[in-house]
Design an enzyme around this catalytic site. Structure first.
Site, PDB file in Angstrom:
ATOM      1  N   ASP A 171       0.846  -1.187   0.000  1.00  7.97           N
ATOM      2  CA  ASP A 171       0.000   0.000   0.000  1.00  7.97           C
ATOM      3  C   ASP A 171       0.883   1.240   0.000  1.00  7.97           C
ATOM      4  O   ASP A 171       1.757   1.392   0.865  1.00  7.97           O
ATOM      5  CB  ASP A 171      -0.899   0.028   1.245  1.00  7.97           C
ATOM      6  CG  ASP A 171      -2.033  -0.982   1.175  1.00  7.97           C
ATOM      7  OD1 ASP A 171      -2.274  -1.519   0.082  1.00  7.97           O
ATOM      8  OD2 ASP A 171      -2.677  -1.228   2.214  1.00  7.97           O
ATOM      9  N   ASP A 180     -11.464  13.790   2.881  1.00  9.54           N
ATOM     10  CA  ASP A 180     -11.938  12.587   3.563  1.00  9.54           C
ATOM     11  C   ASP A 180     -12.072  11.404   2.615  1.00  9.54           C
ATOM     12  O   ASP A 180     -12.529  10.333   3.013  1.00  9.54           O
ATOM     13  CB  ASP A 180     -13.305  12.853   4.210  1.00  9.54           C
ATOM     14  CG  ASP A 180     -13.204  13.845   5.355  1.00  9.54           C
ATOM     15  OD1 ASP A 180     -12.108  13.941   5.952  1.00  9.54           O
ATOM     16  OD2 ASP A 180     -14.206  14.528   5.640  1.00  9.54           O
ATOM     17  N   ASN A 181     -11.710  11.593   1.356  1.00  4.98           N
ATOM     18  CA  ASN A 181     -11.896  10.539   0.352  1.00  4.98           C
ATOM     19  C   ASN A 181     -10.606   9.795   0.054  1.00  4.98           C
ATOM     20  O   ASN A 181      -9.506  10.337   0.178  1.00  4.98           O
ATOM     21  CB  ASN A 181     -12.434  11.147  -0.944  1.00  4.98           C
ATOM     22  CG  ASN A 181     -13.823  11.723  -0.759  1.00  4.98           C
ATOM     23  OD1 ASN A 181     -14.698  11.069  -0.188  1.00  4.98           O
ATOM     24  ND2 ASN A 181     -14.035  12.946  -1.216  1.00  4.98           N
ATOM     25  N   GLN A 206     -20.923   8.179  14.439  1.00  2.00           N
ATOM     26  CA  GLN A 206     -20.648   8.325  13.011  1.00  2.00           C
ATOM     27  C   GLN A 206     -19.461   9.252  12.751  1.00  2.00           C
ATOM     28  O   GLN A 206     -18.658   9.015  11.838  1.00  2.00           O
ATOM     29  CB  GLN A 206     -21.892   8.859  12.290  1.00  2.00           C
ATOM     30  CG  GLN A 206     -21.857   8.732  10.773  1.00  2.00           C
ATOM     31  CD  GLN A 206     -21.948   7.283  10.287  1.00  2.00           C
ATOM     32  OE1 GLN A 206     -22.506   6.440  10.956  1.00  2.00           O
ATOM     33  NE2 GLN A 206     -21.376   7.022   9.120  1.00  2.00           N
ATOM     34  N   ASP A 219     -11.357  -7.079   6.682  1.00  3.42           N
ATOM     35  CA  ASP A 219     -10.113  -7.805   6.926  1.00  3.42           C
ATOM     36  C   ASP A 219      -9.767  -7.792   8.412  1.00  3.42           C
ATOM     37  O   ASP A 219      -9.258  -8.779   8.958  1.00  3.42           O
ATOM     38  CB  ASP A 219      -8.961  -7.162   6.149  1.00  3.42           C
ATOM     39  CG  ASP A 219      -9.176  -7.169   4.647  1.00  3.42           C
ATOM     40  OD1 ASP A 219      -9.958  -8.014   4.159  1.00  3.42           O
ATOM     41  OD2 ASP A 219      -8.567  -6.334   3.949  1.00  3.42           O
TER      42      ASP A 219
END
Length: 388
Positions: free
Chosen positions: A61, A173-174, A332, A343
């Site tokens: 990653d 935030d994406n 939230q 995972d």
């Protein structure tokens, strides 16, 4: 990648939870024959190196905060998961050159294995991992990152394809995830699994876990491990991983299914599996029962089926017993990133399973691990767990 591979599960946790069903007696033969009755929190089964084995698609990653120009240049959406195409080939090197990056050992199975090791803490290298990488710079970094999280990674290194990578492009935030499986697709049973020194590591393990994504790579490797587990009354676990596995790799999946002691999946994957198997029901509890009852080679252990349902909680079927477990409460606003939560759930579950804790405790650990991971970016975790 951050959550495994594209189409991997997302476990959305919220304040809503299910009601635990009235269960069959804890003393049922089915329960005792899969995992010994809990020995109590202070007396788990003794852990040693290589008790827990995982095999799958290792990805490095590459996580970075990027700008909109980069997304536009490569035709990426701000919040998406895709497999890399030819037009994305330069993306990975460009991110490394232009932006500050973090590297993490990723891929669905490796994520679960490293979470299990994190939950266990000591001793190190309880968890073994096999997968294929390239002989290149990213491969060297991946080996370093696996070492940092104390897993015993034994990669098959080849020169035909580069190490698999996942670009995690963060904007606000994406997160836009672009996975290039590359070397991960090149694992060879005869070149790695069959080698004497590697097979000895298989023999040392008592719990095995493989994500369904690996069915697209080397079903013969999965079958060799699964048969060893079955013949030696060890625990073999598999994940449905994504709807396309049940749809397009059904033959491979059903070759392995008779050896599966613990099956994981989420509600979407369970529904697709039920459709493909002709179960003629959309009720998840019925699906778990029908899946549990599929033919099984090792009759000494009943199959356990564990399906997560995001905020609706987790369903587990063991023998004739179906239980419903509510997830941990979370606000939230505290949810940062749901990628990797599926995972993480499996990793938490396995960390207790390898210690022969009760199945209820395994689910509890899975919920805890997922709850930690969704509060952080990517499949990362604090130094130590706070789980009891």
């Amino acid at each position: 990648m951050a959550s495994g591979e594209p189409k991997s599960k997302r476990l959305r946790l919220s304040t809503r939870g299910g009601n635990e069903e009235k269960a069959v007696s804890e003393k049922s033969p089915a329960r005792k024959s899969l995992a010994r009755k809990s020995k109590g929190k202070n007396s788990p089964a003794k852990l040693s190196a290589n008790c827990l084995f995982g095999m799958g698609n290792p990805l490095l990653d590459i996580v970075s905060v990027v700008d909109k120009d980069l997304l536009d240049k490569y035709g990426l959406k701000a919040n998406d998961q895709i497999l890399a195409e030819d037009k994305h080939k330069e993306l990975f090197e460009e991110i490394v050159k232009k932006f500050k990056v973090e590297y993490h050992a990723g891929g669905a199975t490796q994520n679960s294995i490293k979470i299990a090791q994190w939950m266990i803490q000591e001793p190190h290298k309880v968890c073994t991992f096999f997968g294929c990488i390239g002989k290149d710079r990213f491969g060297e970094i991946l080996k370093e990152k696996a070492e940092e999280v104390h897993i015993d990674a034994h990669y098959y290194e080849q020169e035909e394809e580069p190490t698999g990578t996942c670009a995690v492009c963060v904007t606000g935030d994406n997160r836009s995830l672009v996975a290039n499986l590359a070397a991960a697709n090149c694992y060879k049973k005869d070149k790695h699994l069959d080698l004497e020194e590697n097979w000895k590591l298989i023999e040392k393990a008592r719990v095995y876990y493989i994500a369904g994504f690996f069915l697209t790579v080397s079903v013969e490797s999965i079958l060799k491990v699964a048969k060893h587990a079955s013949e030696n009354n060890k625990l073999f676990s598999l994940n449905l991983s994504a709807p396309f596995i049940s749809q397009f790799f059904k033959d491979a999946l059903m070759q392995v299914m008779p050896y599966v002691d613990v099956l994981f999946g989420n509600e979407t994957e369970a529904a697709t599996f039920a459709d493909e198997q002709g179960f003629e029901t959309k009720d998840i509890k019925e699906i778990t029962k029908k899946t549990q009852a599929l033919p099984k080679v090792n009759q000494k252990r009943p199959r356990v089926v564990v399906f997560t349902q995001g905020k609706e909680g987790t369903i587990m079927c063991n023998g004739d017993e179906v239980k419903d477990f509510p997830v941990l409460k979370i606000d939230q606003k505290d949810i940062v990133d749901t990628n990797g939560a599926g995972d993480a759930f499996v990793g938490g579950f396995l960390s207790e399973l390898v210690q022969e804790k009760s199945l209820d405790q395994c689910v509890k650990a899975g919920h805890y691990a997922a709850n930690v991971i969704i509060r952080r970016a990517g499949c990362t975790f604090p130094d130590k767990p706070d789980f009891h």
